[in-house]
Write a protein that holds these residues in place. Structure first.
Motif, mmCIF file in Angstrom:
data_model
loop_
_atom_site.group_PDB
_atom_site.id
_atom_site.type_symbol
_atom_site.label_atom_id
_atom_site.label_comp_id
_atom_site.label_asym_id
_atom_site.label_seq_id
_atom_site.Cartn_x
_atom_site.Cartn_y
_atom_site.Cartn_z
ATOM 1 N N TRP A 25 46.491 20.200 49.362
ATOM 2 C CA TRP A 25 45.637 19.890 48.225
ATOM 3 C C TRP A 25 46.241 20.601 47.025
ATOM 4 O O TRP A 25 46.728 21.724 47.148
ATOM 5 N N THR A 26 46.221 19.978 45.858
ATOM 6 C CA THR A 26 46.753 20.597 44.648
ATOM 7 C C THR A 26 45.729 20.490 43.529
ATOM 8 O O THR A 26 44.763 19.734 43.623
ATOM 9 N N GLU A 27 45.958 21.269 42.483
ATOM 10 C CA GLU A 27 45.119 21.238 41.279
ATOM 11 C C GLU A 27 43.629 21.370 41.601
ATOM 12 O O GLU A 27 42.793 20.700 41.011
ATOM 13 N N GLY A 28 43.303 22.225 42.571
ATOM 14 C CA GLY A 28 41.913 22.480 42.917
ATOM 15 C C GLY A 28 41.264 21.415 43.791
ATOM 16 O O GLY A 28 40.057 21.451 44.009
ATOM 17 N N ARG A 39 43.435 15.824 44.162
ATOM 18 C CA ARG A 39 44.860 15.527 44.304
ATOM 19 C C ARG A 39 45.439 16.229 45.520
ATOM 20 O O ARG A 39 45.082 17.355 45.842
ATOM 21 N N GLN A 47 52.610 12.046 45.405
ATOM 22 C CA GLN A 47 51.483 12.683 44.742
ATOM 23 C C GLN A 47 50.356 11.659 44.666
ATOM 24 O O GLN A 47 50.493 10.631 44.008
ATOM 25 N N GLU A 76 45.839 10.934 44.741
ATOM 26 C CA GLU A 76 44.530 11.526 44.514
ATOM 27 C C GLU A 76 43.447 10.613 45.060
ATOM 28 O O GLU A 76 43.578 9.390 45.019
#
Length: 161
Positions: free
Chosen positions: A51-54, A63, A76, A78
């Motif tokens: 998981w990225t960007e929270g 995301r 990438q 989401e």
């Protein structure tokens, strides 16, 4: 059998799952779990999916990134929308990769009226292929996607025994 690749490639797959809709939904709404189920060696999911960007399983939008082992391409994506009541989730690519210019997908889990212990599972996808794409890589990606609904079916068939 070679796949005929069009610049806008649409896919639709469905199957019956040997699990009730709530059980299926609890699994497939989580991108980390579905990637683990549908990864037949083409993704190194144990180290590369994050998981990225929270983002998290309970966050929308959320995301997540992963790498394709077939060419090292960073994917990438989401979670773009989720409907918990109707058990529907849509997701999309947030950046082009590996010849796929854009990607949108939706999964749905539906009740089977006369068999509440089983579910109807749908997976629809739209890929737009870049003009300069390596068609061998794109064909390999599409070939993997063609088998992913069966992997979900097989996963729930194993857990039902």
């Amino acid at each position: 059998m070679p796949i005929h690749i069009q610049r806008k490639h649409t896919m639709y797959h469905s199957t019956i799952l040997e699990a009730d809709p709530d059980t299926v939904w609890a699994t497939v709404r989580d991108a980390m779990q579905i990637l683990e189920i549908v990864s037949p060696g083409d993704l190194d999911i144990h180290t590369d999916v994050t998981w990225t960007e929270g983002g998290s399983v309970d966050t929308v939008p959320a995301r997540y990134d992963f790498k394709l082992t077939l060419n090292g391409g960073l994917v990438q994506q989401e979670i773009a929308a989720r409907d918990e009541i109707n058990k529907t989730q849509s997701y999309r690519a947030v950046a082009p990769t590996s010849g796929v210019q854009s990607y949108e997908a939706t999964i749905r889990v539906r009740h089977i009226t006369n068999d509440p212990a089983r579910s109807f599972f749908e997976w629809s996808r739209i890929l737009e292929i870049a003009e300069d794409a390596d068609l061998n890589v794109v064909e390999a990606i599409i070939d993997v996607m063609e088998k992913q609904t069966d992997a979900v079916r097989d996963h729930f068939a194993k857990t039902a025994k």
